[in-house]
Design a protein around this motif. Structure first.
Motif, mmCIF file in Angstrom:
data_model
loop_
_atom_site.group_PDB
_atom_site.id
_atom_site.type_symbol
_atom_site.label_atom_id
_atom_site.label_comp_id
_atom_site.label_asym_id
_atom_site.label_seq_id
_atom_site.Cartn_x
_atom_site.Cartn_y
_atom_site.Cartn_z
ATOM 1 N N GLU A 1 0.831 -1.197 0.000
ATOM 2 C CA GLU A 1 0.000 0.000 0.000
ATOM 3 C C GLU A 1 0.874 1.259 0.000
ATOM 4 O OE1 GLU A 1 -2.837 -0.051 3.132
ATOM 5 O OE2 GLU A 1 -3.810 1.767 2.398
ATOM 6 N N LEU A 2 1.980 1.214 0.765
ATOM 7 C CA LEU A 2 2.818 2.409 0.890
ATOM 8 C C LEU A 2 3.517 2.742 -0.425
ATOM 9 C CD1 LEU A 2 4.372 1.855 4.402
ATOM 10 C CD2 LEU A 2 2.419 3.242 3.757
ATOM 11 N N ILE A 3 4.143 1.739 -1.046
ATOM 12 C CA ILE A 3 4.793 1.991 -2.342
ATOM 13 C C ILE A 3 3.727 2.437 -3.331
ATOM 14 C CG2 ILE A 3 6.150 0.969 -4.210
ATOM 15 C CD1 ILE A 3 7.884 0.911 -1.896
ATOM 16 N N GLY A 4 2.520 1.842 -3.213
ATOM 17 C CA GLY A 4 1.415 2.237 -4.078
ATOM 18 C C GLY A 4 1.083 3.714 -3.903
ATOM 19 N N LEU A 5 1.021 4.183 -2.661
ATOM 20 C CA LEU A 5 0.713 5.594 -2.411
ATOM 21 C C LEU A 5 1.714 6.490 -3.127
ATOM 22 C CD1 LEU A 5 -0.257 5.789 1.367
ATOM 23 C CD2 LEU A 5 -1.712 6.219 -0.605
ATOM 24 N N TYR A 6 3.002 6.136 -2.975
ATOM 25 C CA TYR A 6 4.042 6.934 -3.624
ATOM 26 C C TYR A 6 3.848 6.906 -5.139
ATOM 27 C CZ TYR A 6 8.625 8.266 -5.358
ATOM 28 O OH TYR A 6 9.643 8.878 -6.040
ATOM 29 N N TRP A 7 3.584 5.715 -5.669
ATOM 30 C CA TRP A 7 3.435 5.551 -7.116
ATOM 31 C C TRP A 7 2.268 6.382 -7.637
ATOM 32 C CZ3 TRP A 7 6.809 4.112 -10.452
ATOM 33 C CH2 TRP A 7 6.423 3.769 -11.744
ATOM 34 N N HIS A 8 1.145 6.358 -6.932
ATOM 35 C CA HIS A 8 -0.013 7.147 -7.373
ATOM 36 C C HIS A 8 0.279 8.639 -7.269
ATOM 37 C CE1 HIS A 8 -2.139 3.478 -7.598
ATOM 38 N NE2 HIS A 8 -2.240 3.294 -6.297
ATOM 39 N N PHE A 9 1.045 9.023 -6.246
ATOM 40 C CA PHE A 9 1.378 10.441 -6.122
ATOM 41 C C PHE A 9 2.195 10.895 -7.331
ATOM 42 C CE2 PHE A 9 4.727 13.458 -5.065
ATOM 43 C CZ PHE A 9 3.941 14.582 -4.908
ATOM 44 N N VAL A 10 3.172 10.066 -7.734
ATOM 45 C CA VAL A 10 3.984 10.406 -8.902
ATOM 46 C C VAL A 10 3.091 10.504 -10.141
ATOM 47 C CG1 VAL A 10 5.871 9.599 -10.347
ATOM 48 C CG2 VAL A 10 6.056 9.421 -7.893
ATOM 49 N N ASP A 11 2.087 9.657 -10.192
ATOM 50 C CA ASP A 11 1.110 9.716 -11.283
ATOM 51 C C ASP A 11 0.370 11.060 -11.256
ATOM 52 O OD1 ASP A 11 -0.542 9.053 -13.344
ATOM 53 O OD2 ASP A 11 -1.806 7.674 -12.210
ATOM 54 N N ILE A 12 -0.046 11.481 -10.061
ATOM 55 C CA ILE A 12 -0.771 12.756 -9.964
ATOM 56 C C ILE A 12 0.112 13.913 -10.428
ATOM 57 C CG2 ILE A 12 -1.801 14.412 -8.355
ATOM 58 C CD1 ILE A 12 -2.943 12.156 -6.802
ATOM 59 N N VAL A 13 1.403 13.876 -10.058
ATOM 60 C CA VAL A 13 2.303 14.932 -10.517
ATOM 61 C C VAL A 13 2.291 14.981 -12.043
ATOM 62 C CG1 VAL A 13 4.695 15.706 -10.599
ATOM 63 C CG2 VAL A 13 3.760 14.809 -8.480
ATOM 64 N N TRP A 14 2.332 13.810 -12.672
ATOM 65 C CA TRP A 14 2.319 13.776 -14.134
ATOM 66 C C TRP A 14 0.990 14.296 -14.669
ATOM 67 C CZ3 TRP A 14 5.767 13.864 -17.662
ATOM 68 C CH2 TRP A 14 5.408 13.647 -18.989
ATOM 69 N N ILE A 15 -0.104 13.977 -13.969
ATOM 70 C CA ILE A 15 -1.420 14.449 -14.393
ATOM 71 C C ILE A 15 -1.431 15.973 -14.488
ATOM 72 C CG2 ILE A 15 -3.767 14.763 -13.477
ATOM 73 C CD1 ILE A 15 -3.714 11.797 -12.736
ATOM 74 N N PHE A 16 -0.685 16.631 -13.614
ATOM 75 C CA PHE A 16 -0.617 18.095 -13.685
ATOM 76 C C PHE A 16 0.456 18.559 -14.662
ATOM 77 C CE2 PHE A 16 -3.142 17.703 -9.897
ATOM 78 C CZ PHE A 16 -4.001 18.775 -10.011
ATOM 79 N N LEU A 17 1.590 17.841 -14.702
ATOM 80 C CA LEU A 17 2.677 18.275 -15.588
ATOM 81 C C LEU A 17 2.290 18.146 -17.057
ATOM 82 C CD1 LEU A 17 6.102 17.001 -14.230
ATOM 83 C CD2 LEU A 17 5.236 19.319 -14.376
ATOM 84 N N PHE A 18 1.587 17.085 -17.380
ATOM 85 C CA PHE A 18 1.289 16.827 -18.795
ATOM 86 C C PHE A 18 0.554 18.001 -19.444
ATOM 87 C CE2 PHE A 18 -1.544 14.626 -21.957
ATOM 88 C CZ PHE A 18 -0.575 14.502 -22.930
ATOM 89 N N PRO A 19 -0.577 18.456 -18.895
ATOM 90 C CA PRO A 19 -1.195 19.642 -19.531
ATOM 91 C C PRO A 19 -0.332 20.890 -19.412
ATOM 92 C CG PRO A 19 -2.419 18.986 -17.566
ATOM 93 C CD PRO A 19 -1.417 17.916 -17.829
ATOM 94 N N ILE A 20 0.321 21.101 -18.258
ATOM 95 C CA ILE A 20 1.064 22.356 -18.083
ATOM 96 C C ILE A 20 2.242 22.427 -19.046
ATOM 97 C CG2 ILE A 20 2.561 23.618 -16.483
ATOM 98 C CD1 ILE A 20 0.685 22.808 -14.234
ATOM 99 N N VAL A 21 2.980 21.326 -19.189
ATOM 100 C CA VAL A 21 4.189 21.366 -20.009
ATOM 101 C C VAL A 21 3.870 21.140 -21.488
ATOM 102 C CG1 VAL A 21 6.403 20.245 -20.440
ATOM 103 C CG2 VAL A 21 5.645 20.643 -18.107
ATOM 104 N N TYR A 22 2.961 20.199 -21.770
ATOM 105 C CA TYR A 22 2.795 19.777 -23.159
ATOM 106 C C TYR A 22 1.602 20.427 -23.865
ATOM 107 C CZ TYR A 22 6.199 16.117 -22.285
ATOM 108 O OH TYR A 22 7.338 15.446 -21.990
#
Lengths: 106, 543, 273
Positions: C250-271
């Motif tokens: 669950e813990l590694i999963g939390l980190y992994w999903h957080f990194v996903d959320i960062v990408w969810i914001f970076l993708f529209p902002i950067v690309y």
């Protein structure tokens, strides 16, 4: 009322909570994330239909917030966690907003 | 007692190998706390010597003992070391030692990460001292991009310290939230623990921003990226691409909260000392606890007051000015609650109490001079003068360090099991208070006369302000009194460790609501419950 | 290593504290490595080697089940009463990461408002939107497989657990590989550099912010890949994770999903903006 019994009570309640498996809509969330992404990719081409850039930016921010909320609530289980844990990532967002706003304003 | 009289080496003194092994591999919160405290105090001595060199140089106009370049390095490393290598880690050390004890936990939540946090400090300190970068403790760009390789060392050291702070803050917060013994609630939590809780929340949220800013400066230096750089390498058709003001925003988003990170634990110590030495319960427990949290939150909304003269839009500056003035309210709440605790108490004027009262009076001076500068027009006049130096030293030395001394004397018997010498302690207090006021109060006048900070030489100003010379000399004499006034402290602390009166009970037990026992006896504060053998899946990944 | 523990264990007496040399080794490695980065590069390799050794030692202690500090007595329930110690720790770590990424993204947005030129997506932007859209889907899918792994172990379905965990790892590796390919193409063919270059001077700020934002995200994904690899290893250890004891997933999963959320914001902002 000793500490032990109170603890057992808590443990029992936790075990009971774990036993009752809440139906978690993982797949539906996955589909929603995919669908929103398909929409997002097409936003840059909206310019040719006369939708201004500012509206595109707002749309993309809204979709990003929606996707982020879906992942946080369902995949990170915040929806099933105690309310107080939801505030842990939420409260800092206020401070982050102040920081980003102050940075962008010249 | 047996320890002192036995001729054979007691178990306390094993061979050198075992000694090194014990301290290098320890994961015990008390031992790690002691490591933090001892390391930080050695950086205190080093940075203090640098301050003395600067003051000696300023006793006469012209570069009298060091040249301008050396002077720049001295004040930069003095500031960096005092803040990042002394005050912050020494308070972390006391937090490490006492937070688990005060909440009835056996140790911190993640003992191995706790040790990692400590061990990052010596390499980081080494890098900062090797670099000895001449860019001020603020490392403002474009200077920090322009200067030589020494800045890389400064950046590397601070980035390591930042990492150490972040992992430490997670550890403290989880410990305070999750490891309180039954009955230790947020209604009766020690006020020191309240202050550590707030401090570490601020560390958690502010330090990553500093880390990001420093990383971008490092990228500008090593990869020639264009975040903050305004040099030719980042100029396109006559327009600079980087923006130096952005660095200041990010830097002060960390460094203003850092001021509270440095003073809140000291305030927590005062809140522990004053009720015991006044033999009264603390007045306004809730008010002090909540004002601590209020300072913590408001502390994040004031950083632009460090940048009033950088040309930021006035409508951005005004809200920050209001927030800055507002923060005086919770600070004032605390001061009046401490005064009300002392009022009518059966006061014992021993060394910890003297330092606590010293803290109160000096903090009021430093705090109020801060409110002056919060006003934008006043700040225009005082920016980068010695008035600012006076203000920050009243808060950081008069506030943080005096509070730290109060806590150090107060908890000395509990850490070492021996009593410090009261006479040497009082001498230390007297010399410190006299010295500190001589050097720092004088600086208010120097600043109002227009003497700029960070200058090695003020001879060009002398024809207009002849008083600068005697006032600078007065400050230098004060600095020497202050510096030599610390010798009794170190003598007292080291000597009493070996020959001090052995104490097995709280020396102020008649005054404490919850007397403690000394570490010479094991303290069975925790109700013993049989250990449950955990299955490996519980693992301790990431600890 | 085992006898070292026995020795330190004895020294700390009744408190039963384990000592560990690895915090010291890791911190030293960090210092040496960082000093190498800023001075003489071979030193950085020495630091990296010591870091790898320290990390291996740290994780071996963990895999052997050596425990440092555990709650063996009742604690006050408090406001986070049903949130475990380690989960709260992970969430607080994520909070610090939110601030780190906000500083980087906020600074990049601010630079954009000050830049004389900014490329339009689909017009003159050198970025490949279809390729990164694929990468976005890969990351979303990896989040989905991650929750499937958690579901698998919760239900005791080891096949699903191990399969989904392996899929997550492979998707993570795929994301990083595509990013490396994208960087390679942008750097050498599109002349998008993090610094000002004479071929595409107008893209300087864009390049600076692009590499900073996606680079730090990529580094976090790589860290997650490392964590997932370790999790995959543990998943094959008999009885390490059980339906009632699988917090690590669950813990590694939390980190992994957080990194996903960062990408969810970076993708529209950067690309996309």
């Amino acid at each position: 009322m000793s500490m032990e019994t109170r603890r057992e009570g808590l443990g029992a309640r936790l075990a009971a909570a774990a036993a009752v498996t809440v139906k978690k809509p993982y797949f539906a969330v996955f589909l929603a994330l995919g669908a929103i992404t398909v929409f997002e990719i097409n936003v840059p081409s909206f310019g040719q239909y006369g939708i201004p850039k500012s509206a595109q930016v707002l749309m993309l921010m809204a979709t990003a917030v929606a996707k982020g909320a879906l992942v946080a609530l369902y995949y990170m289980h915040l929806k099933y966690e105690p309310l107080v844990l939801r505030y842990v990532p939420l409260v800092p967002l206020g401070l982050v907003a102040i920081l980003v706003l102050t940075l962008v304003v010249k | 007692m047996a320890v002192a009289t036995s001729t054979a080496l007691p178990p306390e003194y094993p061979g050198i190998g075992a000694f090194v092994k014990r301290w290098v591999t320890t994961t015990d919160h008390k031992e790690i706390g002691v490591l933090y405290i001892v390391t930080s105090f050695s950086f205190f001595v080093l940075a203090g010597v640098m301050a003395l060199l600067m003051r000696t140089n300023l006793a006469y106009p012209g570069a009298s003992i060091v040249d301008n370049g050396t002077y720049n390095r001295l004040f930069s490393t003095h500031g960096t070391a005092m803040i990042f290598l002394f005050i912050i880690p020494v308070l972390v050390g006391f937090s490490n030692y006492f937070v688990p004890l005060l909440i009835g936990a056996k140790d911190m939540a993640y003992p191995r990460i706790n040790a990692l946090g400590y061990w990052m400090i010596p390499p980081a300190g080494t890098l900062i001292l090797i670099g000895n970068a001449p860019v001020g403790w603020t490392g403002y760009v474009p200077l920090a991009i322009q200067e030589g390789a020494s800045v890389n060392f400064w950046l590397a050291g601070l980035l390591i310290l930042g990492t150490s702070s972040i992992i430490g803050s997670v550890n403290f917060l989880v410990t305070i939230f999750k490891l309180r013994a039954p009955g230790v609630t947020f209604r009766n939590l020690s006020l020191f623990v309240w202050s550590v809780l707030t401090t570490q929340l601020m560390v958690l949220m502010a330090t990553p921003v500093l880390a990001a800013a420093l990383t971008m400066v490092l990228a500008d230096r090593l990869l020639h990226t264009c975040f903050f750089s305004t040099f030719a390498a980042c100029t396109s058709s006559g327009q600079a691409l980087g923006d130096a003001v952005l660095y200041q925003h990010l830097f002060w988003f960390y460094s203003h909260p850092a001021v509270y990170i440095m003073i809140l634990p000291s305030m927590g110590m005062i809140s522990e000392v004053i009720p015991v030495m006044s033999r009264k319960p603390i007045f306004g427990y809730k008010a002090i606890a909540y004002s601590t949290v209020a300072i913590g939150l408001l502390g994040f909304t004031v950083w632009v007051h460090h940048m009033f003269t950088t040309g930021i839009d006035i409508w951005v500056r005004i809200p920050f000015m209001f927030a800055t003035v507002t923060i005086a309210v919770p600070s004032g709440v605390k001061v009046f609650n401490w005064l009300a605790t002392i009022w009518g108490g059966k006061i014992l004027l021993n060394t910890p109490m003297l330092f606590a009262i010293g803290f109160l009076s000096m903090f009021v001076i430093g705090g109020i001079s801060g409110v002056f500068q919060a006003s934008i027009p006043v700040d225009y006049l005082l920016q980068d003068t010695y008035f600012v130096v006076a203000h920050l030293h009243y808060v950081l030395f008069g506030g943080s360090v005096l509070g730290l001394f109060a806590g150090t004397y107060f908890w000395y018997p509990r850490i070492t099991g021996r009593m410090y010498s009261e006479a040497w302690g009082k001498l230390h207090f007297a010399l410190t208070l006299i010295g500190l006021n001589m050097v720092f109060f004088t600086m208010h006048f120097l600043g109002l006369m227009g003497m700029p900070r960070r200058y090695a030489d003020y001879s060009v100003l002398l024809p207009f302000q002849p008083l600068l010379l005697p006032l600078n000399q007065l400050a230098t004499v004060g600095a020497f009194i202050l510096a030599f006034g610390q010798l009794p402290f170190f003598y007292n602390m080291i000597k009493s460790r070996w020959v001090g009166r052995v104490v097995t009970e709280d020396p102020w037990a008649d005054r404490s609501p919850t007397p403690w026992r000394s570490p010479l006896e094991e303290e069975p504060t925790i109700p013993e419950v049989p250990t449950v053998e955990a299955s490996p899946g519980g693992g301790n990944g990431g600890r | 290593m085992a006898d070292e523990h026995a020795a330190t264990h004895g020294e700390h007496g009744a408190a039963g504290h384990h000592g560990s040399i690895w915090p010291f080794v890791l911190a030293l490695a960090g210092g040496i490595g960082f000093a190498g980065v800023i001075t003489w590069f071979p030193l950085a390799l020495v630091g990296a080697a010591v870091l790898a050794a320290g990390l291996a030692g740290w994780l071996l202690e963990d895999a052997r089940g050596v425990r440092f500090g555990e709650v063996t007595y009742p604690t006050e329930p408090g406001i986070f009463k049903s949130v475990s110690i380690r989960k709260l720790g992970m969430w607080l770590f994520i909070v610090s990461e939110i601030f780190f990424f906000s500083a980087i993204i906020g600074n990049s947005l601010a630079l954009r408002t000050r830049a004389p030129f900014w490329p339009e997506p689909g017009v003159d932007s050198p970025l490949n939107i279809p390729l990164t859209a694929l990468n976005t889907f890969i990351l979303i899918t990896s989040s989905f497989t991650m929750v499937q792994a958690l579901k698998g172990i919760e239900k005791g379905n080891l096949r699903l657990f191990r399969g989904a965990l392996l899929a997550t790892l492979l998707l993570g590796i795929m994301f990083v590989s595509i990013q490396v390919y994208e960087y390679n193409k942008l750097f050498f063919e599109e002349h998008l550099t993090p610094w000002l270059n004479p071929v595409e001077p107008r893209l300087a700020t864009f390049g600076t912010t692009f590499y900073m934002q996606t680079g730090f995200h990529g580094a976090h994904v790589s860290g997650g890949v490392f964590g997932l690899a370790y999790l995959n290893y543990k998943a094959w250890k008999k009885d390490w994770f059980t339906p009632h004891n699988h917090e690590g997933v669950e813990l590694i999963g939390l980190y992994w999903h957080f990194v996903d959320i960062v990408w969810i914001f970076l993708f529209p902002i950067v690309y996309l903006i």
